[in-house]
Design a protein around this motif. Structure first.
Motif, short mmCIF file in Angstrom:
data_model
loop_
_atom_site.label_atom_id
_atom_site.label_comp_id
_atom_site.label_asym_id
_atom_site.label_seq_id
_atom_site.Cartn_x
_atom_site.Cartn_y
_atom_site.Cartn_z
N ALA A 5 -4.86 -1.35 1.86
CA ALA A 5 -4.29 -2.23 0.84
C ALA A 5 -3.63 -1.41 -0.26
N MET A 6 -4.21 -0.24 -0.55
CA MET A 6 -3.68 0.64 -1.59
C MET A 6 -3.84 2.09 -1.16
N VAL A 7 -2.83 2.89 -1.43
CA VAL A 7 -2.89 4.34 -1.26
C VAL A 7 -2.58 4.95 -2.62
N PHE A 8 -3.30 5.98 -2.99
CA PHE A 8 -3.16 6.55 -4.34
C PHE A 8 -2.94 8.05 -4.26
N TRP A 9 -1.86 8.50 -4.89
CA TRP A 9 -1.61 9.93 -5.08
C TRP A 9 -1.56 10.23 -6.57
N ALA A 10 -2.23 11.29 -6.97
CA ALA A 10 -2.20 11.76 -8.35
C ALA A 10 -1.55 13.13 -8.35
N VAL A 42 4.92 -0.24 -0.17
CA VAL A 42 5.75 -0.46 -1.35
C VAL A 42 5.30 0.43 -2.51
N LEU A 43 6.22 1.21 -3.03
CA LEU A 43 5.96 2.01 -4.23
C LEU A 43 6.94 1.61 -5.31
N TYR A 44 6.43 1.45 -6.53
CA TYR A 44 7.29 1.44 -7.70
C TYR A 44 6.71 2.46 -8.67
N PHE A 45 7.49 3.48 -8.99
CA PHE A 45 6.98 4.48 -9.92
C PHE A 45 6.94 3.85 -11.32
N THR A 46 5.72 3.69 -11.84
CA THR A 46 5.54 2.98 -13.10
C THR A 46 4.24 3.42 -13.75
N LEU A 54 0.50 3.77 -4.79
CA LEU A 54 0.35 4.04 -6.22
C LEU A 54 0.53 5.52 -6.49
N TYR A 55 1.19 5.82 -7.59
CA TYR A 55 1.38 7.22 -7.99
C TYR A 55 1.12 7.32 -9.48
N ASP A 56 0.38 8.36 -9.87
CA ASP A 56 0.14 8.58 -11.29
C ASP A 56 0.47 10.03 -11.62
#
Length: 656
Positions: A106-111, A313-317, A339-341
């Motif tokens: 549901a979500m993938v996260f890269w920092a 879907v990615l939106y850099f925000t 998700l990207y932070d």
């Protein structure tokens, strides 16, 4: 007519949500809409049938209520959509979850390059259930505010879903906000629960926030519970230093997952509180309703962005920009959120494209400034890796130049749909955006949103001819209009913000023009337009010419009051190692004269070491203009780099 950069083939058009919806309308209403242009005409002349069809075709979960579905449509401030409906935002975002999707991401996260992790749909649903139970134990209910001072990470979405499942109102900002910036926002809305991180990463560095959190929580007496989310390490230590604080992980494990309960609320019940940038005063608290946000986002994701279940879907925000809320709603399509932070250029400009390749990204949302930064860096994504899954790129935040369009098609991918989009915090969505069934023309936004009666007006309040610049307006009501501003007695601030210029017409504050291709060009904010000799000039036209130069990283123009008139002053930030020589000044002026017009040529071009920008990365012409004219800036905390304003105080070059 100019030649398009990209045109969809017939098979691709037939596979889009837009085309399926057009056929749905034809059958339901016995009409023969030939294409999306005809569909748009229907959508702004038949408001109730159109939005009723959006509800049904997008599978909105809830009680639609009784017809009529639009009332008082001739008076924008009095219009009500689905006045007897009941629905829940979180229920609609999680509606596509079924047991056979439990193990899907549901979500993938890269920092940045620090770490990566994935949450399955089962993980998300379980954690939403657990945190919902936590909030219920604290007495959180419909109308209560839950605020987050958080990075763009999975726990932020989980907390939002849990809060909104109960009918609570969500508000967020990113952890790079200063103490005053947070208090100017959350202090107005008085949250009951505050969710914070134990730190964050940016540009390869671990940023501590505990001292800032101590100062913030000490000045938010409404907060009864603080939740600390583990990110950089040390969540327990941070929690010990804050009043009534507990660690997110520990709160969850105290509750076993169980079916989520959803509190259905009125269509216009408050859902999100967003904030204006606040660079010219205290931030306005803009309240968006459950139904309007949900319908508008469902329409944009499905028809304009063509997002399908299973897409990535990615939106850099950041959590302080409305694109965070927009991205969150994409869960309702059944897509995976990427998700990207952190910095999108750390450790190198390739990081987001590596992410796109690794996760088979299908939709890549970003800002025009990011595209321009990658172009300036010399990195060419297509030379390093193919992106076979990528179907669409969306760009917002500022106008995307023709050079930006060319860079995408020449150096990212030549067969994708590039959509320049524009709207804002004011409507938590878009006025003008992409159409995957129509051609893309360089430098133009393709179309007005379905259901959005967008036009460009002259100062006299009449539709401007094609090619003539004027005010971007919306002449008919739409469900994503704010339901109110927080603590705005008699809606005075609301009316002044949008309806003061033209009676019963939403005036958005963008300087725009219609094109011969049926598109829109945004030339910048109306309040930042230049006015030398009484002729209005959009800043975007000037920037597009200046930033073609390899030496120029970015630029900012203002109108300086000078000898009874206004003169254009252009500030440029140059690449490392370059200085503003007479030769470069002459070349920039020549480029502006030939590429824009002689009226655009600045009286002064001045090199500066930095330019002030908001937390979402937008350069702020108004703050610079005020500093140059000796006016006070009351809310520097709204800026990501307020120290940059000092560069413009008493500048000797401006006295000549």
């Amino acid at each position: 007519m100019t030649q398009p950069l990209w045109s969809p083939h017939l098979e691709r058009i037939a596979a889009t949500h837009m085309d399926a919806f057009r056929k749905f309308i034809n059958v339901r209403h016995g009409v023969n809409l030939a294409d999306s242009l005809a569909l748009h005409a229907f959508s702004i002349t038949q408001l109730a049938p159109f939005w009723d069809a959006v509800w049904d075709h997008c599978g909105i979960v809830g009680d639609k209520g009784a017809a009529p579905y639009v009332t008082n449509e001739s008076q924008m401030l009095e219009t009500r959509f689905f006045p007897t409906a009941k629905l829940n935002y979180a229920e609609n975002l999680l509606r596509t979850y079924t047991p056979d999707r439990a193990k899907d991401d549901a979500m993938v996260f890269w920092a940045e390059d620090k770490f990566q992790r994935e949450l399955t749909w089962a993980d998300v649903v379980a954690q939403v259930s657990q945190f919902q139970q936590v909030l219920q134990s604290w007495g959180v209910q419909a109308g209560d505010r839950v605020a987050a001072f958080m990075p763009n990470m999975p726990e932020t979405y989980i907390a939002m879903l849990a809060a909104t499942s109960l009918g609570a109102v969500w508000s967020s900002c990113s952890p790079d906000f200063g103490e005053r910036g947070v208090l100017d926002r959350f202090g107005q809305i008085e949250p009951k629960v505050l969710i914070v991180c134990d730190g964050y990463w940016y540009n390869g560095k671990k940023i501590e926030v505990v001292e800032k959190l101590k100062a913030i929580t000490a000045q938010l007496p409404s907060v009864q519970h603080t939740v600390v989310v583990r990110y950089v390490g040390g969540a327990e230590a941070v929690a010990k230093q804050l009043p009534n604080a507990q660690v997110f992980d520990a709160l969850l494990v105290a509750h076993d997952p169980k079916p989520i309960t959803y509190t259905r609320v009125a269509f216009n019940a408050p859902l999100f509180i967003l904030f204006s940038s606040g660079t010219t005063g205290a931030p306005k608290c803009i309240v968006h309703g459950v139904g309007g946000t949900l319908l508008q986002h469902a329409k944009e994701h499905a028809f304009h962005c063509d997002i399908h279940a299973g897409d990535k879907v990615l939106y850099f925000t950041t959590c302080g920009w409305m694109m965070w809320n927009w991205l969150a709603s994409a869960l309702g399509t059944g897509a995976t959120l990427l998700l990207y932070d952190g910095s999108p250029l750390a450790p190198s400009p390739s990081i987001l494209f590596e992410y796109a390749k690794a996760e088979n990204m299908t939709f890549f949302g970003t800002s025009a400034k990011y595209i321009e930064s990658v172009n300036k860096s010399g990195y060419q994504p297509s030379a390093q890796q193919s992106l076979p899954a990528l179907r669409a790129i969306a760009s917002t935040g500022s106008p995307l130049s023709q050079e930006g369009f060319d860079f995408v098609y020449e150096h990212i991918k030549n067969d994708l749909h590039l959509a320049s989009i524009s709207g804002g915090t004011d409507i938590v969505s878009c006025f003008v955006l992409g159409d995957p069934t129509q051609a893309v023309f360089s430098g133009e936004i393709q179309t007005a949103g379905l259901g959005m009666a967008v036009d460009v007006f002259t100062d006299a309040g009449t539709p401007a001819p094609i090619g003539e610049k004027g005010e971007l307006v919306c002449t008919k009501p739409f469900p994503a209009m704010p339901i109110m501003f927080w603590n705005d007695d008699g809606h005075k601030k609301y009316k002044a913000a949008y309806f003061e210029r033209f009676s019963n017409i939403w005036c958005h504050g963008d300087f725009a023009e219609k094109t011969a291709n049926g598109g829109i060009i945004i030339h910048g904010r109306s309040d930042a337009t230049l006015n030398p000799g009484g002729v209005r000039i959009g800043t975007a036209e000037l920037y597009a010419q200046v930033e073609k130069s390899d030496e120029v990283l970015e630029s900012l123009a203002i109108g300086q009051e000078w000898q009874g008139d206004v003169r254009i002053v252009l500030f440029v930030r140059l690449q490392d190692g370059f200085t503003l020589s007479d030769e470069l000044v002459a070349r920039l002026k020549a480029d502006i004269k030939t590429g824009a017009s002689p009226r655009h040529v600045p009286a002064k071009i001045i090199q500066v070491g930095d330019l002030p920008r908001t937390k979402s990365g937008k350069l702020t012409e108004l703050a610079v203009r005020d500093v140059v004219h000796g006016r006070n800036i009351n809310n520097k905390e709204a800026l990501a780099n307020p120290e940059a304003l000092e560069l413009f105080k008493n500048m000797p070059a401006l006295q000549l």
